[in-house]
Design a protein around this motif. Structure first.
Motif, PDB file in Angstrom:
ATOM      1  N   GLY A 146       3.956  10.032  -0.376  1.00 56.02           N
ATOM      2  CA  GLY A 146       2.733   9.259  -0.562  1.00 56.02           C
ATOM      3  C   GLY A 146       1.800   9.410   0.628  1.00 56.02           C
ATOM      4  O   GLY A 146       2.224   9.728   1.747  1.00 56.02           O
ATOM      5  N   ARG A 147       0.520   9.171   0.384  1.00 58.66           N
ATOM      6  CA  ARG A 147      -0.496   9.393   1.417  1.00 58.66           C
ATOM      7  C   ARG A 147      -0.313   8.454   2.612  1.00 58.66           C
ATOM      8  O   ARG A 147      -0.473   8.848   3.764  1.00 58.66           O
ATOM      9  CB  ARG A 147      -1.882   9.208   0.804  1.00 58.66           C
ATOM     10  CG  ARG A 147      -3.024   9.336   1.785  1.00 58.66           C
ATOM     11  CD  ARG A 147      -3.761  10.616   1.585  1.00 58.66           C
ATOM     12  NE  ARG A 147      -4.550  10.957   2.763  1.00 58.66           N
ATOM     13  CZ  ARG A 147      -4.708  12.182   3.211  1.00 58.66           C
ATOM     14  NH1 ARG A 147      -4.086  13.187   2.592  1.00 58.66           N
ATOM     15  NH2 ARG A 147      -5.438  12.452   4.264  1.00 58.66           N
ATOM     16  N   ARG A 148       0.010   7.180   2.349  1.00 55.22           N
ATOM     17  CA  ARG A 148       0.104   6.222   3.443  1.00 55.22           C
ATOM     18  C   ARG A 148       1.238   6.577   4.405  1.00 55.22           C
ATOM     19  O   ARG A 148       1.057   6.534   5.621  1.00 55.22           O
ATOM     20  CB  ARG A 148       0.317   4.805   2.897  1.00 55.22           C
ATOM     21  CG  ARG A 148      -0.916   4.183   2.298  1.00 55.22           C
ATOM     22  CD  ARG A 148      -2.075   4.112   3.276  1.00 55.22           C
ATOM     23  NE  ARG A 148      -1.791   3.247   4.416  1.00 55.22           N
ATOM     24  CZ  ARG A 148      -2.469   3.273   5.566  1.00 55.22           C
ATOM     25  NH1 ARG A 148      -3.454   4.145   5.728  1.00 55.22           N
ATOM     26  NH2 ARG A 148      -2.164   2.446   6.536  1.00 55.22           N
TER      27      ARG A 148
ATOM     28  N   SER B 136       0.932   3.919  -2.934  1.00 52.25           N
ATOM     29  CA  SER B 136       0.606   5.293  -2.567  1.00 52.25           C
ATOM     30  C   SER B 136       1.707   6.248  -3.011  1.00 52.25           C
ATOM     31  O   SER B 136       1.433   7.350  -3.511  1.00 52.25           O
ATOM     32  CB  SER B 136       0.405   5.381  -1.053  1.00 52.25           C
ATOM     33  OG  SER B 136       0.212   6.715  -0.644  1.00 52.25           O
TER      34      SER B 136
ATOM     35  N   ARG C 230       0.836  -1.208   0.000  1.00 57.26           N
ATOM     36  CA  ARG C 230       0.000   0.000   0.000  1.00 57.26           C
ATOM     37  C   ARG C 230       0.870   1.258   0.000  1.00 57.26           C
ATOM     38  O   ARG C 230       0.570   2.236  -0.685  1.00 57.26           O
ATOM     39  CB  ARG C 230      -0.920   0.009   1.219  1.00 57.26           C
ATOM     40  CG  ARG C 230      -2.006  -1.064   1.192  1.00 57.26           C
ATOM     41  CD  ARG C 230      -2.898  -0.970   2.412  1.00 57.26           C
ATOM     42  NE  ARG C 230      -3.707   0.255   2.394  1.00 57.26           N
ATOM     43  CZ  ARG C 230      -4.481   0.643   3.413  1.00 57.26           C
ATOM     44  NH1 ARG C 230      -4.514  -0.080   4.524  1.00 57.26           N
ATOM     45  NH2 ARG C 230      -5.185   1.744   3.321  1.00 57.26           N
TER      46      ARG C 230
END
Length: 379
Positions: A121-123, A97, A93
């Motif tokens: 990245g968002r994660r 991301s 993930r």
């Protein structure tokens, strides 16, 4: 100035030198108001530190980790450790991301969240940036400017962090990336020792350092400060001065001007907010704690933001060879519920949170102390 043959007068409002970089002491236990490592890329600054402290200036190894989802992750990042702790699904993930952020970035970076997401990245933003940042500043990441993020996290990117983890301390254009250094300098008896030793040298050379001397007014004319009024234990005195260097909080400086500045300048100064800070220092057996210099707490269900182990900074911070002192850092606003809590309640809170996080064994806290530091971080 002293090295150039110019004497000076230092007016310190507090009873201790060092400001937020002081070392507090209670029953022989010495602890930082926060953790203060010494690291510079400027040779003259390094020479000055070494001149002041000599052999009392130690080289210390760095061990710091991040607490997230009941696990500890090495920081700076070490890929095997991170992947093992997060698991393969989360690792995928994070990778996806990061790829998405590189392919479809926020075109107009307006805030901290967008700036970090574009680069990590968002994660990874949600795991390693969001909770801690919002604890420190007491506001949502969307309310913090992108410009501030660029300055605060400068030179660090995911590729550099991974490269550093695989091949050693990160470098950019031949310079060490400050965030990734694996050792630092530290005074044997805490950062306050640096400023205490400097004070002794100044006094011995004929410069005065007055404690408990709060400057209340700066008298200016012709674009220069000509006199300052100082309050010492309720007694005011006005001194003639040649030059002034001020380190007081900017709103205090502007409000002290006599005659006062225009209304719009006062309004601008009064609009500068501050984040305040308190440390709960807990004494525990050294085997009941952890080996890190410090641990970042990325857990939203506790108030503590970071925990220091002062024996790991320097063994001489602790008077008992069988004990250590852990410093729990709480980022607060002066007057809020935590700030106004009693010392006993804060020690109880810190004890309960350390045990809940599993960073100490239950029942191991022997005693605790509290230090409050207003106006720690300008916002």
């Amino acid at each position: 100035l002293q090295k150039l043959g110019r004497s000076s007068l230092v007016l310190e409002a507090d009873r201790v030198v060092g400001g937020i970089s002081r070392t507090a002491e209670h029953k022989g236990y010495r602890f930082d108001v926060g953790g203060h490592r010494f690291f510079t890329k400027v040779p003259y600054v390094q020479e000055l530190w070494e001149e002041i402290l000599g052999e009392e200036f130690l080289t210390r190894p760095r061990l710091s980790r991040i607490y997230y989802r009941e696990k500890l992750f090495d920081y700076p990042l070490r890929p095997v450790n991170a992947l093992t702790g997060l698991g393969p699904v989360e690792a995928v993930r994070i990778g996806l991301s990061y790829a998405r952020a590189r392919l479809f970035p926020h075109r107009d970076e307006r805030n901290f969240e967008e700036w970090v997401t574009n680069r990590f990245g968002r994660r990874l933003f949600e795991i390693f940036f969001k909770t801690y940042t919002e604890k420190v500043w007491g506001m949502a990441c969307t309310e913090i400017s992108a410009e501030w993020a660029a300055q605060r996290i400068k030179d660090l990117d995911l590729v550099a962090a991974v490269r550093a983890a695989l091949f050693g301390a990160g470098r950019k254009d031949g310079e060490v990336i400050t965030t990734l250094i694996d050792e630092f300098f530290y005074p044997r008896r805490g950062p306050g020792q640096m400023w205490e030793a400097c004070t002794e040298r100044l006094r011995a050379a004929g410069s005065e350092v007055l404690l408990g001397a709060r400057v209340t007014r700066m008298h200016h004319e012709g674009g220069r400060i000509r006199r300052v009024t100082v309050d010492r234990d309720g007694v005011e005195e006005t001194l003639e001065v040649d030059d002034v260097i001020s380190s007081m909080p900017l709103p205090h400086l502007v409000r002290s001007m006599d005659p006062p500045p225009p209304a719009e300048v006062l309004d601008a100064a009064n609009g500068l907010a501050f984040r305040d800070f308190l440390t709960v220092a807990l004494v525990v057996p050294k085997d009941a704690g952890f080996p890190d210099n410090w641990i970042y707490i990325h857990a939203p269900d506790v108030e503590v933001g970071r925990v220091q182990n002062f024996r790991s900074w320097s063994p001489e911070m602790v008077p008992d060879p069988d004990m250590t002192c852990l410093g729990l850092e709480y980022f607060v606003t002066e007057g809020d519920e935590l700030w106004t809590s009693s010392d006993d309640d804060l020690v109880a809170l810190g004890t309960a949170e350390l045990e809940r996080l599993g960073l100490v064994t239950e029942g191991s806290v022997r005693e605790g102390f509290v230090v409050r530091m207003p106006k720690s971080y300008p916002m």
